[in-house]
Design a protein around this motif. Structure first.
Motif, PDB file in Angstrom:
ATOM      1  N   VAL A  39      12.059   4.572   6.160  1.00  0.00           N
ATOM      2  CA  VAL A  39      10.648   3.969   5.106  1.00  0.00           C
ATOM      3  C   VAL A  39       9.897   3.076   6.157  1.00  0.00           C
ATOM      4  N   THR A  40      10.319   1.716   7.210  1.00  0.00           N
ATOM      5  CA  THR A  40       9.636   1.495   7.455  1.00  0.00           C
ATOM      6  C   THR A  40       9.038   2.374   8.771  1.00  0.00           C
ATOM      7  N   ALA A  41       9.303   3.971   9.357  1.00  0.00           N
ATOM      8  CA  ALA A  41       8.760   4.033  10.043  1.00  0.00           C
ATOM      9  C   ALA A  41       8.160   5.062   9.261  1.00  0.00           C
ATOM     10  N   ILE A  42       7.699   5.573   8.142  1.00  0.00           N
ATOM     11  CA  ILE A  42       7.537   6.298   7.330  1.00  0.00           C
ATOM     12  C   ILE A  42       5.837   5.278   7.608  1.00  0.00           C
ATOM     13  N   ALA A  43       6.278   4.868   6.485  1.00  0.00           N
ATOM     14  CA  ALA A  43       5.536   3.178   6.350  1.00  0.00           C
ATOM     15  C   ALA A  43       4.002   2.737   7.782  1.00  0.00           C
ATOM     16  N   ALA A  44       4.451   2.668   9.160  1.00  0.00           N
ATOM     17  CA  ALA A  44       4.143   2.177  10.592  1.00  0.00           C
ATOM     18  C   ALA A  44       3.076   3.766  10.526  1.00  0.00           C
ATOM     19  N   ALA A  45       3.541   5.116  10.460  1.00  0.00           N
ATOM     20  CA  ALA A  45       2.626   6.073  10.819  1.00  0.00           C
ATOM     21  C   ALA A  45       1.780   6.756   9.262  1.00  0.00           C
ATOM     22  N   ALA A  46       1.356   5.269   8.299  1.00  0.00           N
ATOM     23  CA  ALA A  46       0.800   5.866   6.846  1.00  0.00           C
ATOM     24  C   ALA A  46      -0.669   4.641   7.825  1.00  0.00           C
ATOM     25  N   GLY A  47       0.308   3.379   8.585  1.00  0.00           N
ATOM     26  CA  GLY A  47      -0.674   2.343   8.946  1.00  0.00           C
ATOM     27  C   GLY A  47      -1.049   1.195   8.012  1.00  0.00           C
ATOM     28  N   LEU A  48       0.595   1.419   7.328  1.00  0.00           N
ATOM     29  CA  LEU A  48       0.688   0.378   6.118  1.00  0.00           C
ATOM     30  C   LEU A  48       2.517  -0.478   6.483  1.00  0.00           C
ATOM     31  N   SER A  49       2.104  -1.671   5.835  1.00  0.00           N
ATOM     32  CA  SER A  49       3.491  -1.893   5.503  1.00  0.00           C
ATOM     33  C   SER A  49       4.832  -1.678   5.055  1.00  0.00           C
ATOM     34  N   ARG A  50       5.647  -1.730   5.220  1.00  0.00           N
ATOM     35  CA  ARG A  50       6.923  -1.218   4.384  1.00  0.00           C
ATOM     36  C   ARG A  50       6.850  -1.515   3.130  1.00  0.00           C
ATOM     37  N   SER A  51       6.663  -2.352   2.302  1.00  0.00           N
ATOM     38  CA  SER A  51       6.387  -3.224   1.056  1.00  0.00           C
ATOM     39  C   SER A  51       5.643  -2.401  -0.026  1.00  0.00           C
ATOM     40  N   THR A  52       4.321  -2.466   1.344  1.00  0.00           N
ATOM     41  CA  THR A  52       3.279  -2.143   0.472  1.00  0.00           C
ATOM     42  C   THR A  52       3.324  -0.438   0.666  1.00  0.00           C
ATOM     43  N   LEU A  53       3.949   0.135   0.626  1.00  0.00           N
ATOM     44  CA  LEU A  53       4.221   1.871   1.151  1.00  0.00           C
ATOM     45  C   LEU A  53       5.637   1.591  -0.111  1.00  0.00           C
ATOM     46  N   LEU A  54       6.154   1.075  -0.615  1.00  0.00           N
ATOM     47  CA  LEU A  54       6.551   1.129  -1.281  1.00  0.00           C
ATOM     48  C   LEU A  54       6.735   0.551  -2.827  1.00  0.00           C
TER      49      LEU A  54
END
Length: 270
Positions: A29-44
Protein backbone atom coordinates in the motif's frame (compact mmCIF):
# COMPACT_ATOMS: atom_id res chain seq x y z
CA UNK A 1 -17.20 1.05 -1.80
CA UNK A 2 -15.65 -0.19 -5.05
CA UNK A 3 -17.56 2.35 -7.13
CA UNK A 4 -16.01 5.23 -5.15
CA UNK A 5 -12.38 4.37 -5.96
CA UNK A 6 -11.09 7.21 -8.15
CA UNK A 7 -9.59 6.38 -11.51
CA UNK A 8 -6.30 8.01 -10.53
CA UNK A 9 -5.86 5.53 -7.69
CA UNK A 10 -6.41 2.61 -10.05
CA UNK A 11 -3.87 4.10 -12.44
CA UNK A 12 -1.41 4.61 -9.59
CA UNK A 13 -1.77 0.98 -8.53
CA UNK A 14 -1.19 -0.22 -12.09
CA UNK A 15 1.82 2.05 -12.50
CA UNK A 16 3.36 0.82 -9.26
CA UNK A 17 2.79 -2.79 -10.34
CA UNK A 18 4.41 -2.17 -13.73
CA UNK A 19 7.40 -0.54 -12.10
CA UNK A 20 7.91 -3.53 -9.81
CA UNK A 21 7.07 -6.11 -12.45
CA UNK A 22 4.50 -7.75 -10.19
CA UNK A 23 0.77 -8.12 -9.71
CA UNK A 24 -1.14 -5.26 -8.13
CA UNK A 25 -1.99 -7.46 -5.14
CA UNK A 26 1.72 -7.86 -4.40
CA UNK A 27 2.45 -4.12 -4.37
CA UNK A 28 2.53 -2.68 -0.82
CA UNK A 29 0.00 0.00 0.00
CA UNK A 30 2.89 2.35 0.76
CA UNK A 31 4.19 2.04 -2.81
CA UNK A 32 0.74 2.63 -4.29
CA UNK A 33 0.31 5.67 -2.06
CA UNK A 34 3.66 7.05 -3.21
CA UNK A 35 2.68 6.55 -6.86
CA UNK A 36 -0.54 8.45 -6.17
CA UNK A 37 1.28 11.23 -4.32
CA UNK A 38 -0.47 10.42 -1.05
CA UNK A 39 0.49 9.20 2.37
CA UNK A 40 -0.35 5.64 3.31
CA UNK A 41 -2.92 6.75 5.86
CA UNK A 42 -4.60 9.10 3.39
CA UNK A 43 -4.82 6.36 0.76
CA UNK A 44 -6.37 3.90 3.19
CA UNK A 45 -8.81 6.53 4.39
CA UNK A 46 -9.92 7.19 0.82
CA UNK A 47 -10.33 3.43 0.32
CA UNK A 48 -12.44 3.03 3.43
CA UNK A 49 -9.72 1.44 5.54
CA UNK A 50 -8.92 -1.56 3.30
CA UNK A 51 -7.19 -2.14 -0.01
CA UNK A 52 -9.90 -4.60 -1.09
CA UNK A 53 -11.94 -1.90 -2.90
CA UNK A 54 -8.83 -0.92 -4.86
CA UNK A 55 -8.19 -4.51 -5.97
CA UNK A 56 -11.84 -4.80 -6.97
CA UNK A 57 -11.63 -1.56 -8.95
CA UNK A 58 -8.51 -2.80 -10.73
CA UNK A 59 -10.33 -6.02 -11.61
CA UNK A 60 -13.32 -4.05 -12.87
CA UNK A 61 -10.95 -2.08 -15.07
CA UNK A 62 -10.09 -5.33 -16.82
CA UNK A 63 -6.88 -6.26 -15.02
CA UNK A 64 -6.54 -9.23 -12.69
CA UNK A 65 -4.89 -7.80 -9.57
CA UNK A 66 -3.34 -11.20 -8.86
CA UNK A 67 -2.72 -12.57 -5.43
CA UNK A 68 -4.98 -15.50 -6.27
CA UNK A 69 -4.45 -18.86 -7.94
CA UNK A 70 -4.34 -18.74 -11.75
CA UNK A 71 -7.62 -18.78 -13.64
CA UNK A 72 -7.09 -22.39 -14.70
CA UNK A 73 -6.79 -23.57 -11.10
CA UNK A 74 -9.73 -21.48 -9.90
CA UNK A 75 -11.87 -22.75 -12.76
CA UNK A 76 -10.91 -26.38 -12.14
CA UNK A 77 -11.74 -26.06 -8.45
CA UNK A 78 -15.04 -24.34 -9.20
CA UNK A 79 -15.96 -26.94 -11.83
CA UNK A 80 -15.16 -29.76 -9.41
CA UNK A 81 -17.47 -28.25 -6.80
CA UNK A 82 -20.26 -27.77 -9.32
CA UNK A 83 -19.95 -31.31 -10.68
CA UNK A 84 -19.80 -32.80 -7.20
CA UNK A 85 -22.87 -30.88 -6.05
CA UNK A 86 -25.07 -30.91 -9.16
CA UNK A 87 -23.60 -33.31 -11.73
CA UNK A 88 -22.15 -32.68 -15.16
CA UNK A 89 -25.45 -31.48 -16.57
CA UNK A 90 -25.28 -28.36 -14.40
CA UNK A 91 -21.74 -27.52 -15.49
CA UNK A 92 -21.86 -24.45 -17.70
CA UNK A 93 -19.04 -22.06 -18.44
CA UNK A 94 -21.21 -19.23 -17.14
CA UNK A 95 -21.56 -20.99 -13.79
CA UNK A 96 -17.83 -21.75 -13.66
CA UNK A 97 -16.90 -18.17 -14.55
CA UNK A 98 -19.12 -16.84 -11.79
CA UNK A 99 -17.81 -19.30 -9.19
CA UNK A 100 -14.18 -18.80 -10.22
CA UNK A 101 -14.54 -15.01 -10.45
CA UNK A 102 -13.19 -14.82 -13.97
CA UNK A 103 -14.57 -13.81 -17.34
CA UNK A 104 -16.22 -16.10 -19.87
CA UNK A 105 -13.74 -15.15 -22.64
CA UNK A 106 -10.87 -16.08 -20.31
CA UNK A 107 -12.34 -19.55 -19.79
CA UNK A 108 -12.65 -20.02 -23.55
CA UNK A 109 -9.04 -18.96 -23.94
CA UNK A 110 -7.78 -21.33 -21.25
CA UNK A 111 -9.90 -24.41 -22.04
CA UNK A 112 -11.16 -23.82 -25.60
CA UNK A 113 -14.73 -24.40 -24.44
CA UNK A 114 -16.73 -26.63 -22.13
CA UNK A 115 -15.47 -29.92 -23.54
CA UNK A 116 -11.90 -28.77 -22.98
CA UNK A 117 -12.72 -28.04 -19.35
CA UNK A 118 -14.30 -31.48 -18.97
CA UNK A 119 -11.23 -33.12 -20.50
CA UNK A 120 -9.03 -31.32 -17.99
CA UNK A 121 -11.34 -32.38 -15.16
CA UNK A 122 -11.26 -36.04 -16.22
CA UNK A 123 -7.48 -36.01 -16.47
CA UNK A 124 -7.17 -34.60 -12.96
CA UNK A 125 -9.91 -36.63 -11.27
CA UNK A 126 -9.99 -39.74 -13.47
CA UNK A 127 -7.78 -42.83 -13.65
CA UNK A 128 -5.62 -41.81 -16.63
CA UNK A 129 -2.60 -40.51 -14.73
CA UNK A 130 -2.66 -43.37 -12.22
CA UNK A 131 -2.78 -45.90 -15.05
CA UNK A 132 0.12 -44.22 -16.82
CA UNK A 133 2.20 -44.17 -13.63
CA UNK A 134 1.45 -47.83 -12.99
CA UNK A 135 2.28 -48.79 -16.58
CA UNK A 136 5.56 -46.86 -16.43
CA UNK A 137 6.78 -48.86 -13.44
CA UNK A 138 4.63 -51.98 -13.07
CA UNK A 139 5.10 -54.41 -10.19
CA UNK A 140 6.51 -57.79 -11.10
CA UNK A 141 3.65 -59.74 -9.54
CA UNK A 142 0.18 -59.52 -11.06
CA UNK A 143 -1.25 -59.60 -7.53
CA UNK A 144 0.59 -56.38 -6.67
CA UNK A 145 -0.52 -54.77 -9.93
CA UNK A 146 -4.17 -55.49 -9.19
CA UNK A 147 -3.88 -54.28 -5.60
CA UNK A 148 -2.22 -50.99 -6.57
CA UNK A 149 -4.77 -50.37 -9.31
CA UNK A 150 -7.71 -51.07 -7.01
CA UNK A 151 -6.40 -48.82 -4.26
CA UNK A 152 -5.94 -45.97 -6.74
CA UNK A 153 -9.46 -46.54 -8.05
CA UNK A 154 -10.93 -46.41 -4.55
CA UNK A 155 -9.23 -43.08 -3.87
CA UNK A 156 -10.62 -41.62 -7.09
CA UNK A 157 -14.17 -42.72 -6.27
CA UNK A 158 -14.06 -41.60 -2.63
CA UNK A 159 -12.28 -38.30 -3.20
CA UNK A 160 -14.33 -35.17 -2.60
CA UNK A 161 -15.65 -33.56 -4.67
CA UNK A 162 -16.90 -36.73 -6.32
CA UNK A 163 -16.08 -35.84 -9.91
CA UNK A 164 -15.39 -39.35 -11.24
CA UNK A 165 -18.70 -40.81 -9.97
CA UNK A 166 -20.52 -37.86 -11.52
CA UNK A 167 -18.85 -38.52 -14.87
CA UNK A 168 -19.83 -42.19 -14.76
CA UNK A 169 -23.37 -41.30 -13.71
CA UNK A 170 -23.62 -39.09 -16.78
CA UNK A 171 -22.23 -41.88 -18.97
CA UNK A 172 -24.88 -44.33 -17.74
CA UNK A 173 -27.74 -41.88 -18.09
CA UNK A 174 -26.71 -40.27 -21.38
CA UNK A 175 -24.58 -42.47 -23.68
CA UNK A 176 -24.10 -39.50 -26.02
CA UNK A 177 -23.65 -36.91 -23.28
CA UNK A 178 -20.54 -34.97 -22.25
CA UNK A 179 -19.37 -37.66 -19.82
CA UNK A 180 -19.41 -40.27 -22.57
CA UNK A 181 -17.54 -37.95 -24.94
CA UNK A 182 -14.82 -37.35 -22.38
CA UNK A 183 -14.56 -41.07 -21.62
CA UNK A 184 -14.30 -41.95 -25.31
CA UNK A 185 -11.62 -39.31 -25.85
CA UNK A 186 -9.54 -40.68 -22.99
CA UNK A 187 -10.10 -44.35 -23.78
CA UNK A 188 -7.06 -44.61 -26.10
CA UNK A 189 -4.79 -43.31 -23.33
CA UNK A 190 -6.25 -45.71 -20.78
CA UNK A 191 -6.01 -48.66 -23.16
CA UNK A 192 -2.52 -47.55 -24.12
CA UNK A 193 -1.44 -47.83 -20.49
CA UNK A 194 -3.41 -50.76 -19.14
CA UNK A 195 -3.53 -52.80 -22.35
CA UNK A 196 0.23 -53.44 -22.73
CA UNK A 197 0.52 -54.03 -18.99
CA UNK A 198 -2.07 -56.81 -19.11
CA UNK A 199 -0.80 -58.11 -22.45
CA UNK A 200 2.62 -58.61 -20.88
CA UNK A 201 1.03 -60.66 -18.09
CA UNK A 202 -0.82 -62.74 -20.70
CA UNK A 203 2.40 -63.29 -22.65
CA UNK A 204 4.15 -64.37 -19.46
CA UNK A 205 1.46 -66.97 -18.85
CA UNK A 206 0.12 -65.28 -15.73
CA UNK A 207 -3.27 -64.25 -17.13
CA UNK A 208 -5.70 -66.05 -19.38
CA UNK A 209 -5.48 -65.05 -23.05
CA UNK A 210 -8.81 -63.25 -23.10
CA UNK A 211 -9.36 -60.24 -25.38
CA UNK A 212 -7.68 -57.31 -23.67
CA UNK A 213 -10.81 -55.07 -23.62
CA UNK A 214 -12.75 -57.82 -21.84
CA UNK A 215 -9.87 -58.47 -19.48
CA UNK A 216 -9.90 -54.77 -18.58
CA UNK A 217 -13.65 -54.87 -17.99
CA UNK A 218 -13.29 -57.92 -15.78
CA UNK A 219 -10.55 -56.12 -13.86
CA UNK A 220 -12.17 -52.72 -13.38
CA UNK A 221 -15.90 -53.28 -13.73
CA UNK A 222 -16.89 -55.00 -10.47
CA UNK A 223 -15.00 -52.64 -8.17
CA UNK A 224 -16.07 -49.54 -10.12
CA UNK A 225 -19.74 -50.51 -9.91
CA UNK A 226 -19.37 -51.28 -6.22
CA UNK A 227 -17.78 -47.90 -5.49
CA UNK A 228 -20.50 -46.13 -7.47
CA UNK A 229 -23.23 -47.86 -5.46
CA UNK A 230 -21.51 -47.93 -2.09
CA UNK A 231 -22.68 -44.48 -0.87
CA UNK A 232 -26.26 -45.61 -1.53
CA UNK A 233 -26.16 -49.12 -0.11
CA UNK A 234 -23.84 -48.53 2.85
CA UNK A 235 -26.44 -46.72 5.01
CA UNK A 236 -28.90 -49.56 4.35
CA UNK A 237 -26.59 -52.54 4.81
CA UNK A 238 -24.52 -51.14 7.65
CA UNK A 239 -22.11 -53.68 9.14
CA UNK A 240 -23.18 -56.31 6.63
CA UNK A 241 -21.11 -54.44 4.04
CA UNK A 242 -17.39 -55.13 4.48
CA UNK A 243 -15.04 -52.17 4.97
CA UNK A 244 -13.48 -50.76 1.83
CA UNK A 245 -10.10 -52.35 2.59
CA UNK A 246 -11.67 -55.81 2.85
CA UNK A 247 -13.81 -55.16 -0.22
CA UNK A 248 -10.74 -54.32 -2.29
CA UNK A 249 -9.12 -57.59 -1.28
CA UNK A 250 -12.26 -59.59 -2.05
CA UNK A 251 -12.58 -58.13 -5.54
CA UNK A 252 -8.86 -58.55 -6.18
CA UNK A 253 -9.03 -62.22 -5.17
CA UNK A 254 -12.12 -62.71 -7.33
CA UNK A 255 -10.39 -61.25 -10.40
CA UNK A 256 -7.29 -63.36 -9.88
CA UNK A 257 -9.34 -66.54 -9.43
CA UNK A 258 -11.16 -65.80 -12.67
CA UNK A 259 -8.37 -64.46 -14.86
CA UNK A 260 -5.04 -65.64 -13.46
CA UNK A 261 -3.47 -68.88 -14.61
CA UNK A 262 -2.08 -71.19 -11.92
CA UNK A 263 1.67 -71.29 -11.54
CA UNK A 264 3.69 -74.50 -11.58
CA UNK A 265 3.42 -74.88 -7.81
CA UNK A 266 -0.35 -74.55 -7.96
CA UNK A 267 -1.05 -76.97 -10.81
CA UNK A 268 1.24 -79.73 -9.65
CA UNK A 269 4.00 -78.82 -12.08
CA UNK A 270 1.97 -79.64 -15.18
Amino acid sequence: MTADVPTELVEAALAAARERGSDVAEVPVTAIAAAAGLSRSTLLRRLGGSRAPLDAAVRRAGVDPGGRPPVRERAMAAAARLIGERGIGALTLDAVAEAAECSLPTLHTVFAGRDGLLRAMFERHGPVLDLERLAADPPERIEDTVEQLYRALVVLFEHEPRVLPAIFADVFSRPDGPGARVLRENLPRMLGSLGPLLAAQVAAGRLRPWPIPLLIQQLLGPLAIHMLLRPTIEPVLGDALPPVEDTVQIFADAFLRAAALPGPAEDGGR
